[in-house]
Enzyme design. Structure first.
Site, PDB file in Angstrom:
ATOM      1  N   ASP A  82      12.363  -5.120   0.432  1.00 42.63           N
ATOM      2  CA  ASP A  82      10.997  -5.070  -0.060  1.00 42.63           C
ATOM      3  C   ASP A  82      10.695  -6.476  -0.597  1.00 42.63           C
ATOM      4  OD1 ASP A  82       8.535  -3.975  -1.148  1.00 42.63           O
ATOM      5  OD2 ASP A  82       9.517  -4.154  -3.096  1.00 42.63           O
ATOM      6  N   ASP A  97       7.591  -7.676  -2.924  1.00 40.14           N
ATOM      7  CA  ASP A  97       7.116  -7.760  -4.317  1.00 40.14           C
ATOM      8  C   ASP A  97       8.074  -7.007  -5.250  1.00 40.14           C
ATOM      9  OD1 ASP A  97       4.499  -9.088  -3.871  1.00 40.14           O
ATOM     10  OD2 ASP A  97       4.021  -7.275  -2.759  1.00 40.14           O
ATOM     11  N   GLY A 113       4.694  -0.737  -4.891  1.00 40.95           N
ATOM     12  CA  GLY A 113       5.049  -0.178  -3.584  1.00 40.95           C
ATOM     13  C   GLY A 113       3.920   0.561  -2.888  1.00 40.95           C
ATOM     14  N   ARG A 153      -2.954  -1.145  -1.360  1.00 37.33           N
ATOM     15  CA  ARG A 153      -4.071  -1.641  -2.179  1.00 37.33           C
ATOM     16  C   ARG A 153      -5.074  -0.531  -2.486  1.00 37.33           C
ATOM     17  NH1 ARG A 153      -6.779  -6.334   0.798  1.00 37.33           N
ATOM     18  NH2 ARG A 153      -4.586  -6.920   0.890  1.00 37.33           N
ATOM     19  N   SER A 171       2.505  -4.918   1.427  1.00 37.27           N
ATOM     20  CA  SER A 171       1.453  -5.908   1.164  1.00 37.27           C
ATOM     21  C   SER A 171       0.871  -6.480   2.448  1.00 37.27           C
ATOM     22  CB  SER A 171       2.023  -7.056   0.330  1.00 37.27           C
ATOM     23  OG  SER A 171       1.064  -8.079   0.215  1.00 37.27           O
ATOM     24  N   ARG A 172      -0.439  -6.731   2.396  1.00 35.68           N
ATOM     25  CA  ARG A 172      -1.091  -7.440   3.502  1.00 35.68           C
ATOM     26  C   ARG A 172      -1.095  -8.935   3.256  1.00 35.68           C
ATOM     27  NH1 ARG A 172      -5.877  -3.917   6.004  1.00 35.68           N
ATOM     28  NH2 ARG A 172      -4.509  -2.268   6.697  1.00 35.68           N
ATOM     29  N   ASN A 173      -0.502  -9.354   2.145  1.00 35.94           N
ATOM     30  CA  ASN A 173      -0.452 -10.777   1.808  1.00 35.94           C
ATOM     31  C   ASN A 173       0.948 -11.356   1.990  1.00 35.94           C
ATOM     32  OD1 ASN A 173      -3.240 -11.265   0.805  1.00 35.94           O
ATOM     33  ND2 ASN A 173      -2.684  -9.657  -0.655  1.00 35.94           N
ATOM     34  N   ASP A 185      12.450  -1.842  -5.233  1.00 39.09           N
ATOM     35  CA  ASP A 185      12.251  -1.722  -6.684  1.00 39.09           C
ATOM     36  C   ASP A 185      11.314  -0.561  -7.037  1.00 39.09           C
ATOM     37  OD1 ASP A 185       9.916  -3.044  -5.654  1.00 39.09           O
ATOM     38  OD2 ASP A 185       9.376  -3.517  -7.716  1.00 39.09           O
TER      39      ASP A 185
HETATM   40  C1  BG6 Z   1       3.258  -3.906  -2.619  1.00 35.79           C
HETATM   41  C2  BG6 Z   1       3.098  -3.980  -4.121  1.00 35.79           C
HETATM   42  O1  BG6 Z   1       4.283  -4.754  -2.215  1.00 35.79           O
HETATM   43  O2  BG6 Z   1       2.041  -4.293  -1.976  1.00 35.79           O
HETATM   44  C3  BG6 Z   1       1.918  -3.125  -4.548  1.00 35.79           C
HETATM   45  O3  BG6 Z   1       4.282  -3.499  -4.748  1.00 35.79           O
HETATM   46  C4  BG6 Z   1       0.659  -3.555  -3.802  1.00 35.79           C
HETATM   47  O4  BG6 Z   1       1.738  -3.240  -5.943  1.00 35.79           O
HETATM   48  C5  BG6 Z   1       0.906  -3.479  -2.306  1.00 35.79           C
HETATM   49  O5  BG6 Z   1      -0.423  -2.695  -4.147  1.00 35.79           O
HETATM   50  C6  BG6 Z   1      -0.281  -3.948  -1.475  1.00 35.79           C
HETATM   51  O6  BG6 Z   1      -0.447  -5.313  -1.694  1.00 35.79           O
HETATM   52  P1  BG6 Z   1      -1.621  -6.215  -1.135  1.00 35.79           P
HETATM   53  O7  BG6 Z   1      -1.088  -7.612  -1.301  1.00 35.79           O
HETATM   54  O8  BG6 Z   1      -1.813  -5.846   0.309  1.00 35.79           O
HETATM   55  O9  BG6 Z   1      -2.826  -5.929  -1.944  1.00 35.79           O
HETATM   56 MG    MG Z   2       8.262  -3.699  -4.600  1.00 35.48          MG
END
Ligand code: BG6
Ligand code: MG
Length: 215
Positions: free
Chosen positions: A8, A10, A45, A48, A115-117, A169
């Site tokens: 994972d 984040d 986890g 968004r 995450s999309r980032n 996590d």
């Molecule tokens: C996960 C985070 O990795 O990504 C979450 O633990 C978050 O807290 C999720 O909401 C989506 O992230 P993002 O960057 O696409 O907004």
């Molecule tokens: Mg995480």
């Protein structure tokens, strides 16, 4: 035998929790919705939009789907501004050394993130080319606890799920890994990851042998 480790992102490899918190807090304050770090922990986890739904549980009014989409976009813009400050020093303790140790042993590594980032974060860490596969929120239909992200990562690695280990996590990620038929190692404390026997406070607290040990 474990042939691949899927991390994972984040909260396992990088410390972005506080940046997520600050971006959501800005939005919650503007809407007069109570939001604190304990609630922020529930967002680990999850996607968004699901995170926004959790925050809106405390809202006094209801929001249209269009307004919710605009709020999620505003949060993401604020979050990406904050991500621009990220540097390799934001990698979590032990992450860099663990990746090097696994790769030196010929164990494949991947990222499996909601995450999309993820690609921006990996770029800021200088890790864009560090993994054998990266699967993120842009690649999947169903967020954790659905197993899709880890199943797809294993497929891209060419390693059967039974030979993959997931490092997570978040409770949602632990569930996703189990549903994918993979071993799991937790990063965090027993109160945050109940029912998980194999865990450590950070990757700096576990040796590569312990991580790869089956059990
Ligand atoms: C996960 C985070 O990795 O990504 C979450 O633990 C978050 O807290 C999720 O909401 C989506 O992230 P993002 O960057 O696409 O907004
Ligand atoms: Mg995480």
């Amino acid at each position: 035998m474990i042939r691949a480790v899927i991390f994972d992102l984040d909260g396992v490899l990088v410390s972005t929790d506080d940046l997520h918190y600050r971006a959501w807090k800005q939005l919650a304050d503007a809407e007069g919705i109570q939001f604190d770090r304990a609630i922020n922990h529930r967002l680990r986890g999850v996607s968004r939009m699901q995170s926004l739904e959790i925050i809106l549980e405390r809202a006094a009014r209801s929001y249209s789907p269009e307004r919710k989409a605009a709020m999620a976009d505003a949060k993401n813009a604020a979050y990406r501004d904050l991500l621009s400050t990220l540097t390799p020093a934001d990698a979590l303790p032990g992450a860099d050394a663990m990746l090097s140790a696994l790769q030196a042993r010929g164990v494949k590594t991947a990222v499996g993130s909601s995450s999309r980032n993820a690609s921006l974060i990996l770029e800021k860490l200088g890790w864009s080319d560090r993994f054998d596969a990266v699967v993120d929120g842009n690649d999947i239909q169903h967020s954790k606890p659905h197993p899709e992200v880890f199943v797809l990562a294993a497929k891209r690695l060419g390693v059967p799920p039974a030979q993959c280990l997931v490092v997570e996590d978040a409770a949602a990620g632990v569930d996703a890994a189990r549903r994918a038929g993979m071993a799991v190692f937790g990063i965090g404390t027993p109160d945050r990851l109940p029912g998980l026997i194999r865990l450590a406070p950070s990757l700096a607290d576990v040796s590569v042998d312990d991580l790869l040990r089956e059990g």
